[in-house]
Design an enzyme around this catalytic site. Structure first.
Site, PDB file in Angstrom:
ATOM      1  CE  LYS A  49      -3.558  -2.361   2.345  1.00  0.00           C
ATOM      2  NZ  LYS A  49      -4.434  -3.033   3.335  1.00  0.00           N
ATOM      3  CD  GLN A  93      -3.175  -4.663   6.657  1.00  0.00           C
ATOM      4  OE1 GLN A  93      -3.460  -3.239   5.951  1.00  0.00           O
ATOM      5  NE2 GLN A  93      -3.522  -5.689   5.671  1.00  0.00           N
ATOM      6  CG  ASP A 116     -10.093  -0.711   4.555  1.00  0.00           C
ATOM      7  OD1 ASP A 116      -9.853  -1.383   3.487  1.00  0.00           O
ATOM      8  OD2 ASP A 116      -9.442  -0.780   5.515  1.00  0.00           O
TER       9      ASP A 116
HETATM   10  N1  GUN Z   1      -6.148  -7.211   5.817  1.00  0.00           N
HETATM   11  C1  GUN Z   1      -6.360  -7.862   4.531  1.00  0.00           C
HETATM   12  N2  GUN Z   1      -7.229  -6.920   3.491  1.00  0.00           N
HETATM   13  C2  GUN Z   1      -7.216  -5.974   4.476  1.00  0.00           C
HETATM   14  C3  GUN Z   1      -8.413  -5.067   3.766  1.00  0.00           C
HETATM   15  O1  GUN Z   1      -8.582  -4.811   2.938  1.00  0.00           O
HETATM   16  N3  GUN Z   1      -7.891  -3.601   4.958  1.00  0.00           N
HETATM   17  C4  GUN Z   1      -7.620  -3.781   6.883  1.00  0.00           C
HETATM   18  N4  GUN Z   1      -7.542  -2.886   6.857  1.00  0.00           N
HETATM   19  N5  GUN Z   1      -6.868  -5.057   6.369  1.00  0.00           N
HETATM   20  C5  GUN Z   1      -7.290  -6.424   5.808  1.00  0.00           C
END
Ligand code: GUN
Length: 280
Positions: A49, A93, A116
């Protein structure tokens, strides 16, 4: 032989567009990432990211916390990020380390910065058909279908997996697009008889080898959302790719299918958040 849906190439085109749009803002967008603990997959995702954001002219700040961080400390950090005028989007996360309860933390996010789309207000807006943000993986699946002109209206769309992050919001988005949606899960009976009716079959179950050739209607679009980490370190989806490829009309590879699209859609949400905060 199925057409491979090239999520990596489409994501690259979307990112080029985001880069242009971000550069047109008065100030580059800022994404704050909260990473607690050292889950190996999470470390890889967060690095990805950060790299994506850098490529698109989006600033990041990553808050790395130990696995021993308390619920109160995390809530205090979220509160500070909510109030920080320079932060456009916040991503906590998941999964959080054992002992922490993720829901109160996600509920504490400012809905305006919830890129998200996990906050109940944003989930509710989505359910009402008035989304502020689109959840990243479901949005990525729709972008992929649209890019290959795979029609949704009136088609039978079957989803394997009812998770709050993928299956359920995807069912809502496909319903809003006039698909006929069936949402299956681990307790569903007679799966092959159901899946064989699907024009669009989406697997988000996290079970390698779940989707076999006999479960696929000839010519169907098969979308593999899962990222399973094999013992050999290899990534696999839920779909038996070599067996399904000759039967399906369209098929996503893993990796290189939905994964890059999820990441691109996160960037779209950061851009959306920055625009609504930074433009008059
Ligand atoms: N962990 C695995 N996929 C994601 C996601 O799309 N967002 C977040 N915040 N954590 C994750």
């Amino acid at each position: 032989m199925a057409v491979r849906l090239d999520g990596a190439a489409l994501a690259a085109r979307i990112k080029a567009h985001i880069r242009k749009e971000a550069a047109a803002l008065p100030c580059p967008p800022m994404l704050a990432v909260v990473l607690a603990g050292e889950d190996p997959a999470s470390l890889v995702y967060v690095r990805g990211k950060e790299r994506d954001c850098a490529e698109c002219g989006i600033r990041t700040q990553t808050h790395r916390l130990t696995a021993e961080v308390s619920q109160e400390e995390l809530l205090a950090l979220v509160d500070a990020l909510n109030r920080d005028e320079d932060v456009d989007g916040i991503l906590v996360q998941l999964p959080l380390p054992e002992g922490l309860n993720s829901w109160p933390i996600l509920h504490a996010l400012s809905p305006e910065k919830d890129v998200d789309c996990f906050h109940p207000l944003n989930a509710g807006l989505l359910a009402l058909g008035e989304p502020r943000f689109l959840p990243c993986t479901p949005a990525g699946v729709l972008e992929l279908l649209d890019a290959y002109a795979i029609p949704i209206r009136g088609r039978h769309c079957l989803i394997l997996g009812r998770s709050l992050l993928v299956g359920r919001p995807l069912a809502q988005l496909l319903t809003s697009r006039d698909g006929t949606v069936t949402l299956c899960h681990s307790q569903s009976q007679n799966l092959p008889a159901l899946t064989r009716q699907a024009d669009i079959l989406i697997s988000a179950a996290g079970r390698p080898g779940l989707v076999t050739a006999d479960m696929v209607k000839p010519g169907a679009a098969v979308i593999d959302v899962a990222i399973n980490h094999g013992a050999d370190g290899k990534l696999t989806g839920d779909v038996d790719f070599p067996a399904v490829e000759p039967v399906a009309g369209f098929l996503t590879p893993v990796p290189g299918g939905v994964g890059p699209m999820t990441r691109a859609c996160l960037l779209q949400n950061v851009l959306r958040a920055a625009r609504s905060r930074r433009l008059p």
